[in-house]
Design a protein around this motif. Structure first.
Motif, mmCIF file in Angstrom:
data_model
loop_
_atom_site.group_PDB
_atom_site.id
_atom_site.type_symbol
_atom_site.label_atom_id
_atom_site.label_comp_id
_atom_site.label_asym_id
_atom_site.label_seq_id
_atom_site.Cartn_x
_atom_site.Cartn_y
_atom_site.Cartn_z
ATOM 1 N N VAL A 106 2.652 -1.337 2.491
ATOM 2 C CA VAL A 106 2.463 0.115 2.653
ATOM 3 C C VAL A 106 1.106 0.524 2.090
ATOM 4 O O VAL A 106 0.390 1.346 2.682
ATOM 5 C CB VAL A 106 3.622 0.894 1.986
ATOM 6 N N ALA A 107 0.732 -0.068 0.952
ATOM 7 C CA ALA A 107 -0.576 0.259 0.355
ATOM 8 C C ALA A 107 -1.708 -0.111 1.313
ATOM 9 O O ALA A 107 -2.664 0.647 1.492
ATOM 10 C CB ALA A 107 -0.737 -0.477 -0.968
ATOM 11 N N VAL A 108 -1.578 -1.269 1.946
ATOM 12 C CA VAL A 108 -2.608 -1.680 2.912
ATOM 13 C C VAL A 108 -2.593 -0.738 4.112
ATOM 14 O O VAL A 108 -3.633 -0.310 4.614
ATOM 15 C CB VAL A 108 -2.366 -3.139 3.383
ATOM 16 N N TRP A 109 -1.391 -0.391 4.545
ATOM 17 C CA TRP A 109 -1.254 0.432 5.741
ATOM 18 C C TRP A 109 -1.935 1.785 5.592
ATOM 19 O O TRP A 109 -2.503 2.333 6.528
ATOM 20 C CB TRP A 109 0.236 0.602 6.089
ATOM 21 N N LEU A 110 -1.849 2.348 4.380
ATOM 22 C CA LEU A 110 -2.452 3.683 4.224
ATOM 23 C C LEU A 110 -3.895 3.608 3.732
ATOM 24 O O LEU A 110 -4.483 4.624 3.378
ATOM 25 C CB LEU A 110 -1.580 4.588 3.342
ATOM 26 N N THR A 111 -4.477 2.398 3.732
ATOM 27 C CA THR A 111 -5.899 2.298 3.391
ATOM 28 C C THR A 111 -6.729 2.894 4.520
ATOM 29 O O THR A 111 -6.640 2.448 5.659
ATOM 30 C CB THR A 111 -6.315 0.818 3.199
ATOM 31 N N ILE A 146 6.493 -7.196 -1.315
ATOM 32 C CA ILE A 146 5.897 -7.261 0.038
ATOM 33 C C ILE A 146 5.798 -5.858 0.646
ATOM 34 O O ILE A 146 4.757 -5.457 1.170
ATOM 35 C CB ILE A 146 6.738 -8.185 0.959
ATOM 36 N N LEU A 147 6.897 -5.097 0.552
ATOM 37 C CA LEU A 147 6.913 -3.766 1.174
ATOM 38 C C LEU A 147 5.863 -2.845 0.560
ATOM 39 O O LEU A 147 5.107 -2.183 1.278
ATOM 40 C CB LEU A 147 8.301 -3.134 1.025
ATOM 41 N N VAL A 148 5.823 -2.814 -0.767
ATOM 42 C CA VAL A 148 4.885 -1.893 -1.429
ATOM 43 C C VAL A 148 3.446 -2.302 -1.116
ATOM 44 O O VAL A 148 2.598 -1.448 -0.810
ATOM 45 C CB VAL A 148 5.154 -1.849 -2.952
ATOM 46 N N ALA A 149 3.183 -3.613 -1.167
ATOM 47 C CA ALA A 149 1.819 -4.075 -0.883
ATOM 48 C C ALA A 149 1.435 -3.732 0.560
ATOM 49 O O ALA A 149 0.315 -3.266 0.828
ATOM 50 C CB ALA A 149 1.722 -5.574 -1.114
#
Lengths: 326, 661
Positions: B360-365, B355-358
Motif C-alpha cells: 500500500v505504501a508503494v501504491w500511494l507513492t 506485505i500488505l502495508v509495504a
C-alpha cells in the motif's frame, strides 16, 4: 457509553472527520485551493495565470524549477537548456531553413501553440493539443497573453510582435448558444437572388421553394424565412436539410403491390389516390389500392450535396439573399 | 411488561434522535462555507444556469447526483449476491442462506423507491438549474430516456415480484431464482444505460466541429468510455453492496440480544465482506483500464487526472483503497478465532501484514505531482532518486497483484482452517476431479487466448516500430510458461499432490506477474510505452488464473474432509464488527471521491469539448472542498439508509424470534 448505536454513530463520525482532516491537510500541502482566475484582455500576468491554470500548460511543461512536469520541454532555463525565448530563436532559424522563408522567435512560439505537430522537439511525443480548440479552447486574446508570458522567459515581452493566425480567429468557436454563428464571408444578395431563381443554375431553389409570387410549392415557402429562422438554422437547412425537417415535408417510402419502391414527398392525398413528387422532380399519381406498404422517413427531399455544387462564395451569396427575406 | 417495552421504545427513539442531531451538526459544520456563501450572495446567472435559493447549483447537483448514485449502487449491487446466496441455499439445502437472501431482498426493496425518487429529483434539478445543458443533453438522449423509464418500470415490477413471492414460491425455487436472475439482468441494463449517459459527458461522439450533435443516439451511447465505465461501476456496485450489507450485519450484531441473533448477523457480516472483497480484487484493474481509455480519449484530460489538478485525489484514493484491503484482511484474520484449528495459521498473518502495508505504501507513492522549487530541492530533483521509481505505473501494477495474493491466501487459509487433512483426489471422486480439470481448462483457455493475442499483435497497431515486437513475444512466452505450470499443477493435484500443485502455481504466478513482469514494466515504459496496457493485462490475467485454479484444487481437496469442529458463528470480537462498519464508510467515501474526479475531469465543460460551462461555478473545487462535500454526503446517505433499514425491519421477524439453526 454502553449503547452500541451511539458508539457506532460516533465511530462513523470520527472516520468521516478523519477523512475530512486528511483532505484538508492534503489541500494545504498541495496548494490545491481556488486559484486566481485570469482577467480580461491581453497581459503578461494573464498569460502566466492561463499557463498555470485553465490553459493546462503546466500539466506537461515546467518553467525552470517551477512545476515538475516532464511530458513536454521545460519552458525555463534548466539543466536541459536555455530559457524558452533563447531556444525559440534557435529553432526559428532551423524552421526558416526548412521553410525557405524567415521566421522570428515569436512566430515560432505562435506556431508551436497553434500547430504543435509541425515541429516536434527531439525526445518528446506528438501529444500536445491544439490550444485554440476544445478542450483547452483559448481565445485569441488568451493565446496572445500566453505568448507574452513565454516571451518573458528569456526575452522581452512585446505584444506588437505577436500575430495570431487568421485561421485561429476564424476557427474560434464558442460553446453552443454563447456566440451566435456568423457567415465567414460577406455575400452578395443580388447574386444570391439570381442563383436562387436561375432555372438552369446550380442551386435551382425556386423549382421547389416560393418567395412571394415566384417559385414552386414542393418545399416550404421562404418569403419571410429570415424573420422566423436564425442564420445558423438557415445554413443548416442548406447543408444538412434532413437535420430538421419542417412538419409536413417529411418524405415517404412507398412499396407498391407490384414490388416497386418509390421515395418522395406526398403532395396531396384523397380517399383513393395520392400524388407523389420524387427526388428527380417527377410527379406520380398512385391509387391507394396499389400501395402495399408505406412509411414516413426522416430524410428531406432537398438534395444534401449542395456544398458540392456551389462554391464557398456562391453559398455565401445565397445565404446573404435568404437573410434579406424578412 | 408493557411499561418496560414502552420505556425501551422511548429510549431507542431518544438515542436515534440524538444520533440525528449529532449527524446534522456535523453536516452543518462540513457545509458551513457554502451556507454562509449562500446567505451572503444570492445571485442569478445568465449563462444557462440558475441558483437554488442562492445556493451553488453545482453543489446541489453534486449532492443529489451522489446520493442517487449511492442508492442506485446499492439497489443494483445487492441483488447480485442476494440471488447468489439464494442459489447456494437452494443447492445445499441450508435454510440460513435462504433467510439471508430474503433479508437482503427486504433491504433493497426498501431502498428502491428512494433510488427512483432521487433519480427523478436529479432530472428535475438538472432541468431547473442547468436548462441549457438539459436542453442539449436530453435532446440527444430523448429516445433513450423513454427506454430508461420503461426499464425502471420493469425493474420495479420484477423487484417487488421477487420480494413478495418469496413465500408463495418457496417450493418452486427454480422459478423464484429465475425471477432473481431477471432482476439482476434488468439492473445491469440500467447500469449500462446510465453509464453511457455519464460517460458521454466525458467523451462525446457524433458531434461535428461546430459542437452540433449530428450522430445517432446509438453513437452517443456507444462512446469510447461507455464500457470501461460500466465495468468499473458494476464491480464498484458489487463491492459497495457487499460492504453495506456487511456493515448492516455488524450493527445488528452489536445490538443483538441473543446468541442466535449474533450468530446470524456474524455470518451475514462475513458474507458481506466476502462479496465486497471479491468485487474489490478486480476493481484496480478496471480502474486502470478506465484510466488508460481516458488518456486515449483526451491526453489533456488524462494528464490532468494523474499529473494535474487531480493527482492528489489519487493519493487519497490509494490510501482509501489500501485501507479497504488491509481492513478486509484484518476482519478475516480476526474471524479465525471462531474456527477451531485456525491457530495453525496465525503465524502467517504477520507476514501478510508486512506485505500488505509495504505494498500500500508503494501504491500511494506519487509520481506526477506538481511540486514547488523548495519541495524539489528537499527530495533531490523532480522525482526522488530512489523512491521515484515506486511511482511508476509498472510498479503499481506489480504491487496491486501482490496485495491481491495475500488477500486471496487469507481466504484460502480461512476456508481450510478447521479442516484436519485433505482428502486424496486419486480416490474415485469423479465430480471433484472434473472440477479441477475444468478449472485447469478454463485457465488454459484464458491464457491461451491471450498468448495468441500477444503473438499476433502488430507493433504498428500501437504506433511502435517493428523491432518492438520482441517485447510482445517475451510477454507471450511468459504466458505460455504459466500455461505449462497450470497443466503441471492439475496433474499434480490429480495425483494427490494438491498442496504442491497450489504452491507451484502460486510461485510461478507470483514470479511472473509480480517479479518478472513488474520489473519488465520499467523497460517497456521507456522502450515501448504503448504496450504497457497489454503487459498489465497479462499480469492480471495470469493472477486471475491462479485465483481460479488454486481455489478449485482447494475445494476439491477439502470437500468432505474431517474437521476440528464447526464454525462458531457469533464468536467474534466487537473490533471486527467495527472493521466492517469502517469498510462501508470507506467505500462510500471512495465512491464519492471518484465521482468528484470523474465529473471534475471535464473542468469547465458540461460536455467535454462541446458544451462549455460559462457560469461562475465552472471552477475545479479544491481537495478541501471535495472532502467536506463527500464527508457530508456520506453521513447523509448513512442516515437515510439506516432510516430505511429501520423501516424495513419494523414488520420483519428478528432472527432470535425465528428458529435459527
Amino acid at each position: 457509553m454502553k449503547n452500541p448505536w451511539i458508539r457506532v454513530a460516533l465511530f462513523v463520525v470520527a472516520l468521516v472527520a478523519l477523512f475530512v482532516w486528511a483532505g484538508e491537510v492534503v489541500s494545504r500541502a498541495s496548494g490545491s485551493t481556488l486559484r486566481a482566475a485570469p482577467g480580461e484582455g491581453i497581459s503578461l500576468e494573464n498569460g502566466e495565470l492561463i499557463f498555470w491554470g485553465p490553459g493546462k500548460c503546466h500539466t506537461c511543461h515546467a518553467v525552470g524549477t517551477r512545476g515538475r512536469s516532464v511530458r513536454g520541454p521545460n519552458m525555463g532555463a534548466s539543466a536541459d537548456g536555455d530559457a524558452m525565448m533563447i531556444r525559440a530563436a534557435q529553432r526559428a532559424r532551423q524552421r526558416s531553413a526548412e521553410l525557405g522563408s524567415d521566421m522570428t522567435a515569436t512566430e515560432y512560439l505562435v506556431e508551436s501553440l497553434v500547430d504543435p505537430s509541425v515541429h516536434l522537439v527531439t525526445g518528446f511525443k506528438d501529444e500536445m493539443p491544439i490550444v485554440y480548440q476544445p478542450p483547452v479552447h483559448l481565445d485569441p486574446n488568451e493565446l496572445t497573453s500566453v505568448v507574452l508570458y513565454l516571451q518573458s522567459l528569456g526575452g522581452q515581452p512585446d505584444s506588437a510582435s505577436i500575430a495570431i493566425p487568421r485561421e485561429v480567429r476564424l476557427s474560434r468557436r464558442a460553446a453552443l448558444a454563447v456566440t451566435p454563428w456568423q457567415p465567414y464571408l460577406e455575400g452578395d444578395s443580388a447574386k444570391g437572388r439570381a442563383l436562387f431563381f436561375d432555372p438552369d443554375g446550380r442551386a435551382r431553389c425556386a423549382k421547389c421553394h416560393r418567395v412571394g409570387d415566384e417559385g414552386g410549392d414542393i418545399g416550404p415557402e421562404l418569403t419571410a424565412v429570415a424573420g422566423t429562422r436564425t442564420t445558423q438554422s438557415i445554413v443548416e437547412s442548406l447543408l444538412q436539410p434532413s437535420a430538421s425537417i419542417p412538419a409536413g415535408y417529411e418524405t415517404e417510402l412507398i412499396e407498391t403491390i407490384d414490388g416497386r419502391i418509390l421515395d418522395g414527398l406526398v403532395l396531396r392525398e384523397t380517399a383513393d389516390s395520392l400524388w407523389l413528387v420524387t427526388a428527380l422532380e417527377e410527379m406520380l399519381s398512385l391509387p391507394l389500392a396499389n400501395i402495399a406498404r408505406r412509411r414516413t422517413q426522416d430524410t428531406s427531399l432537398m438534395p444534401d450535396d449542395l456544398a458540392d455544387y456551389l462554391s464557398v462564395r456562391q453559398l455565401h451569396d445565397l445565404i446573404a439573399y435568404l437573410r434579406t427575406l424578412e | 411488561m408493557l411499561d418496560a417495552s414502552l420505556a425501551s421504545t422511548r429510549r431507542a427513539a431518544a438515542i436515534r434522535l440524538a444520533a440525528c442531531g449529532i449527524a446534522a451538526a456535523v453536516g452543518l459544520w462540513l457545509w458551513w462555507p457554502d451556507v454562509l456563501w449562500a446567505i451572503q450572495s444570492p445571485m442569478q446567472s445568465g449563462d444557462g444556469v440558475r441558483t437554488f435559493f442562492g445556493l451553488s447549483p453545482r453543489r446541489v447537483i453534486w449532492v443529489v447526483a451522489q446520493l442517487h448514485l449511492l442508492f442506485a449502487a446499492f439497489v443494483v449491487g445487492v441483488p447480485w449476491f442476494a440471488v447468489t446466496v439464494e442459489i447456494l441455499g437452494w443447492r445445499n439445502g441450508d435454510p440460513k442462506y435462504d433467510r439471508l437472501a430474503h433479508e437482503f431482498a427486504r433491504l433493497f426493496a426498501a431502498a428502491f423507491a428512494t433510488t427512483a425518487a432521487l433519480g427523478g429529483l436529479l432530472t428535475f434539478t438538472l432541468i431547473g438549474l442547468y436548462p441549457r445543458f438539459s436542453d442539449y443533453f436530453f435532446g440527444i438522449f430523448a429516445p433513450v430516456m423513454y427506454i430508461y423509464g420503461g426499464i425502471f418500470l420493469a425493474e420495479t415490477a420484477v423487484l417487488y415480484l421477487y420480494y413478495s413471492s418469496w413465500e408463495r414460491l418457496r417450493h418452486r425455487k427454480a422459478l423464484h431464482i429465475g425471477l432473481g436472475l431477471v432482476l439482476v439482468a434488468v439492473g445491469t441494463v440500467i447500469v449500462f444505460i446510465g453509464s453511457s449517459m455519464s460517460s458521454y459527458m466525458m467523451a462525446p461522439t457524433g458531434v461535428d466541429e461546430t459542437g452540433t450533435f449530428v450522430g445517432t443516439t446509438w453513437q452517443a451511447l456507444n462512446n469510447p468510455l461507455w464500457i470501461p465505465v460500466v465495468i468499473h461501476r458494476l464491480l464498484g456496485n458489487i463491492t459497495f453492496g457487499g460492504f453495506v450489507v456487511g456493515a448492516y450485519g455488524a450493527v445488528k450484531f452489536l445490538t443483538a440480544k441473543t446468541d442466535d441473533a449474533r450468530a446470524h448477523y456474524d455470518w451475514m457480516g462475513y458474507v458481506g465482506n466476502f462479496v465486497g472483497l471479491m468485487g474489490l480484487i478486480p476493481l484496480p484493474f478496471a480502474g486502470y483500464y478506465l484510466g488508460r481509455e481516458i488518456y486515449g480519449v483526451s491526453p489533456v484530460m488524462g494528464n490532468n487526472m494523474m499529473g494535474g489538478d487531480f493527482s492528489w485525489a489519487f493519493i487519497i484514493q490509494a490510501m482509501l483503497v489500501g485501507l479497504l484491503f488491509i481492513i478486509g484482511n484484518y476482519y478475516l484474520w480476526s474471524g479465525m478465532r471462531r474456527i477451531p484449528g485456525a491457530e495453525r495459521y496465525q503465524k502467517y498473518i504477520k507476514y501478510y501484514i508486512v506485505i500488505l502495508v509495504a505494498c500500500v505504501a508503494v501504491w500511494l507513492t506519487p509520481r506526477n505531482l506538481p511540486l514547488s522549487p523548495g519541495e524539489q530541492l528537499a527530495i533531490g530533483g523532480q522525482v526522488h532518486p530512489l523512491l521515484g521509481v515506486l511511482g511508476l505505473m509498472s510498479t503499481k501494477n506489480a504491487v496491486i497483484n501482490l496485495i491481491i495474493l495475500p488477500t486471496f491466501l487469507s481466504f484460502i487459509l480461512y476456508r481450510r482452517a478447521n479442516k484436519i487433512a485433505p482428502l486424496p483426489l486419486s480416490q474415485p471422486r469423479l465430480g471433484t476431479k472434473i472440477s479441477v480439470v475444468a478449472a485447469g481448462g478454463l485457465c488454459l483457455a484464458i491464457l491461451g487466448w491471450y498468448a495468441q493475442v500477444l503473438f499476433r499483435l502488430e507493433p504498428a497497431s500501437l504506433d511502435l516500430a517493428a523491432d518492438k515486437v520482441v517485447y510482445f513475444r517475451f510477454t507471450g512466452v511468459l504466458v505460455v510458461v504459466a500455461m505449462l505450470a497450470a497443466i503441471t499443477s492439475v496433474i499434480l493435484a490429480l495425483r494427490d499432490r494438491g498442496h504442491v500443485a497450489q504452491g507451484l502455481y502460486l510461485a510461478v504466478v507470483a514470479t511472473e506477474s509480480v517479479g518478472i513482469l513488474g520489473v519488465y514494466g520499467y523497460i517497456v515504459t521507456t522502450a515501448a510505452n504503448p504496450f504497457l496496457r497489454q503487459l498489465a493485462a497479462a499480469q492480471w490475467l495470469i493472477l486471475m488464473t491462479a485465483l481460479i485454479l488454486v481455489t478449485a484444487i482447494d475445494l476439491a481437496m477439502y470437500r468432505g474432509a474431517r474437521s476440528y469442529g464447526g464454525i462458531r458463528w457469533g464468536d467474534v470480537t466487537a473490533k471486527s464488527q467495527y472493521a466492517l462498519v469502517s469498510l462501508c464508510v470507506i467505500i462510500i467515501m471512495t465512491m464519492g471521491m471518484m465521482a468528484y474526479v470523474r465529473s471534475g475531469l471535464r473542468e469547465n465543460w458540461h460536455i467535454y469539448g462541446v458544451l462549455k460551462d460559462t457560469s461562475q461555478w465552472a471552477y475545479t473545487p479544491s481537495i478541501g472542498v471535495m472532502v467536506r462535500m463527500v464527508g457530508g454526503i456520506t453521513i447523509v446517505f448513512l442516515l437515510a439508509i439506516s432510516f430505511l433499514f429501520w423501516i424495513a425491519g419494523l414488520g420483519a421477524k428478528r432472527p432470535d424470534e425465528e428458529s435459527v439453526d
